[in-house]
Design an enzyme around this catalytic site. Structure first.
Site, short mmCIF file in Angstrom:
data_model
loop_
_atom_site.label_atom_id
_atom_site.label_comp_id
_atom_site.label_asym_id
_atom_site.label_seq_id
_atom_site.Cartn_x
_atom_site.Cartn_y
_atom_site.Cartn_z
N GLU A 1 -41.69 11.99 -7.49
CA GLU A 1 -42.45 13.23 -7.35
C GLU A 1 -42.81 13.67 -8.77
O GLU A 1 -42.01 14.28 -9.47
CB GLU A 1 -41.62 14.32 -6.66
CG GLU A 1 -42.45 15.56 -6.37
CD GLU A 1 -41.69 16.87 -6.56
OE1 GLU A 1 -42.24 17.91 -6.18
OE2 GLU A 1 -40.58 16.86 -7.11
N ASP B 1 -36.78 13.57 -7.17
CA ASP B 1 -37.29 14.93 -7.25
C ASP B 1 -37.60 15.34 -8.69
O ASP B 1 -36.87 14.98 -9.62
CB ASP B 1 -36.24 15.88 -6.66
CG ASP B 1 -36.67 17.33 -6.69
OD1 ASP B 1 -37.68 17.66 -6.02
OD2 ASP B 1 -36.01 18.14 -7.37
#
Length: 712
Positions: free
Chosen positions: A450, A397
């Site tokens: 990401e 993330d």
């Protein structure tokens, strides 16, 4: 050994001495041995050994008792009497040697302990012939550390830990306890405060909002050998990868890990996805964070069951041929007082400089990636999920927030690196290390970034200076394509570049095309409501967009609910709108997604050479009709699939184009087919080219066709 002075005895009695084993337990003296034990308020204390006479202990001071023996006592118990109450009998924690060896401590100091979860935290052990639990925690700034919990009625003075020197590790073995014990650490800070913390290395936690750590031990027997063997022998890059992203708590509320195993396996299998991706399943205090503010990096959330029950869920998915990806959050952590924040009273896991150690937008701390022990904590955590839970990939993330020192900061709020640049060099080295180590130890897995910027070499190998990820989310494609699809079809011809620009850089990285949870929250509505037109047109746009997405170079990811056109925005606090499947049109959309996956998986040109630009070619010139987008995909065996998109609201007849090979082409997917709720415009008999590959066909309104060369 001389008798401890009164100040030392008082400090030991209070559980605030850094080396309680130096005072308590057995010690050699000039004329034999002495044993000391802490038993405040006892009327009498006796040492008992099997086959030996009891030895009465004498009270020294502050509840510390001492007895003399002629020889080293070996195994013994301390029996304390308290007036009319039953005697309290227990093995002595302070008679045991450290459960960590010098190799463990050296690797921890160096930041190279790749199985850190087997050294730190709570471990059920049989040690010195006795069953119990060892506790070990890294707290280098602490003056004293105690274990408190079910093992001592939450009175930590009974179980003070010893410092293991410059490693910063504190350790204690407690005999006679086991799985299920809830505990925390009480830490005496350098400024004299006692704070209570959950175990950073705990492998199980209480069900939130409770925050204690829980002693656990796995007894799970995996049944996924065939899956794991095949995974290690193949590359995910050259295989189909169509991922169903879900938030377990709201997919079908009320399901635990065990109950979800049956329902999720059945559903994902019916829909044809190759992988599931769970929003973070590590323990987190606030459900509304969706798991992205982690308090227990090594503890699967107890909201849905035990760690072994999560193993069961993953095992079942593997046995059904479904891969498992989990979101992983090494970019920041919350400031909750019970967790990692200011763990031993000072900045420890977080960078001490707020210009590098805080995310003001998110109200969280940032890890100190340059500190050996912190880097080790995170690298080992990634390996832990691969080793202990057999996950097939980690989606990392917010990588952009880690890469840049000025991320979401104004001028003057950040400090350049040693070269004057904005790159976080320590975070970059950490990402390179975790990726290189994970791929070395677990071939066949996927590390997925990401990453929302144009940082170079995200998926380039580390030995070539890249970050070493296996895949990168293509955020540019996602943003541009959603803007395009939101336009009225009447005006799309002026914005064709929003779809085709991605072809310019599609092969610069190994990409995943994400329509993720982030696109259906915070007022964005659902994917369905972002489509223009009436209800029929919205469904047609959905089908066309998904067929274009599945045909585009890169792997696919779709967030739950979009497969049947959920109309309301997603909320973690309630279920998906499964009732919408009572509407035939939305059930047909769900069937269309299943068909997409089925055909996609069967057609190697759509996935085998995703990152190979030579396996892709445009087949329709923009100048001919800006509403039409056409491209061909090729596999290594000479097979070809052509993807033709018409994003205008009307059918287009007599389209002239040149296909990559002469002869017959079969229409293997039509997003406008009547079985999916479309108007039925298409080329049912397929198309045939002349000797030069030229042909003429019809494109359906708001429709996408996939054509396969029959000779392939």
């Amino acid at each position: 050994m001389t008798r401890p002075d009164d100040v030392t005895l008082e400090t030991v009695a209070a559980g605030s001495y850094h080396a309680p084993h130096d005072v308590l337990g057995p010690h050699g003296v000039a004329d034999g041995w002495v044993v000391r034990a802490r038993r405040p308020f006892a009327d009498a204390v006796v040492l008992e050994r099997a086959g030996e006479e009891p030895v009465a202990l004498t009270h020294l001071a502050h509840g510390i008792w001492e007895g003399a023996l002629e020889a080293q006592p070996g195994a013994y118990e301390i029996v304390a009497s308290y007036g009319g109450a039953p005697d309290y009998r227990a093995d002595d924690p302070y008679r045991h040697l450290p459960t960590l060896g010098e190799v463990d401590l050296h690797l921890i100091r160096e930041g190279r302990h790749e199985r850190l979860w087997e050294a730190l935290g709570s471990q059920v052990r049989r040690f010195d012939g006795v069953s119990g639990v060892s506790f070990a925690v890294w707290a280098p700034n602490a003056r004293a550390v105690r274990v408190t919990g079910d093992l001592n009625g939450w009175d930590g003075t009974q179980h003070a830990m010893r410092s293991l020197g410059s490693s910063g590790v504190w350790e204690l073995f407690v005999p006679g306890i086991g799985v299920g014990v809830a505990y925390k650490y009480e830490i005496l800070t350098s400024d004299g405060r006692w704070i209570m913390k959950a175990d950073p290395m705990a492998r199980r936690a209480e069900v939130p909002p409770a925050t204690a750590s829980v002693v656990t031990e796995s007894s799970y027997a995996w049944q996924d050998d065939a899956w794991m063997t095949e995974r290690a022998e193949t590359s995910v890059h050259s295989r189909p990868m169509s991922t169903y992203e879900l938030h377990l708590g709201s997919w079908r509320p009320g399901l635990g890990y065990v109950e979800a195993a049956d329902e999720l396996v059945a559903y994902v299998t019916s829909q044809g996805f190759t992988h599931v991706e769970f929003l973070p399943l590590a323990e987190h205090p606030f459900g509304g964070s969706w798991g992205y503010q982690v308090s227990g990096y090594y503890a699967p959330t107890s909201r849905f069951g035990t760690p072994d029950e999560l193993r069961h869920l993953i095992d079942r998915l593997h046995q059904a041929g479904i891969g498992v990806i989990m979101d992983w959050v090494p970019g920041h952590f919350p400031k909750d007082e019970f967790a990692l924040a200011r763990f031993d009273g000072a900045a420890l896991y977080e960078h001490p400089d707020p210009r590098r150690g805080e995310h003001r937008d998110w109200g969280t701390y940032i890890f100190d990636y340059g500190r050996n022990e912190v880097r080790n904590f995170l690298v080992a955590n990634a390996l832990y999920w691969f080793e202990e839970f057999h996950v097939d990939g980690l989606r990392v993330d917010a990588v952009a927030s880690m890469l840049y020192l000025d991320y979401s900061r104004n001028e003057g709020e950040w400090e350049p690196n040693i070269y004057g640049g904005r790159e976080n060099l320590e975070a970059i080295r950490f990402l390179q290390e975790v990726n290189a180590t994970a791929y070395k130890r677990y071939p066949g897995i996927a590390m997925i970034a990401e990453e929302s910027t144009s940082f170079p070499g995200v998926t380039a190998p580390t030995d070539a200076g890249g970050l070493g990820f296996g895949f990168k989310w293509n955020m540019g494609w996602m943003n541009d394509s959603l803007v395009y699809m939101g336009r009225d079809p009447l005006y799309r011809s002026h914005h064709e570049g929003e779809l085709s620009f991605s072809f310019v850089y599609a092969f610069s990285e190994n990409f995943v095309l994400p329509i993720s949870h982030d696109e259906v929250v915070h007022g964005k509505g659902s994917l369905f409501t972002r489509m223009p037109g009436d209800h029929w047109q919205q469904l047609a746009n959905m089908r066309a967009f998904l067929a274009y997405m599945w045909g585009h170079p890169g792997k696919q990811l779709l967030f739950m609910g979009q497969e049947f056109g959920q109309m309301s925005e997603w909320s973690e606090s309630r279920s998906l709108d499964w009732w919408m499947l009572d509407q035939p049109a939305h059930a047909q959309l769900q069937q269309f997604v299943a068909a997409l996956n089925r055909v996609y998986r069967a057609e190697a040109p759509l996935w085998e050479r995703d990152s190979d630009g030579s396996a892709f070619v445009r087949v329709f010139p923009h100048a001919a009709n800006a509403n039409i987008l056409g491209f061909a995909r090729h596999d290594s065996a000479g097979g070809s699939v052509v993807v033709l998109c018409n994003f205008s609201g009307s059918p287009i007849h007599d389209v002239d184009l040149t296909l990559p090979a002469a002869g017959p082409w079969e229409e293997i997917m039509n997003s406008d087919a009547q079985e999916f709720g479309g108007s039925g415009v298409g080329n049912l008999g397929g198309v045939t080219t002349d000797a030069h590959g030229n042909t003429r066909l019809v494109l359906p309104p708001l429709g996408v066709l996939w054509l396969r060369h029959r000779g392939a």
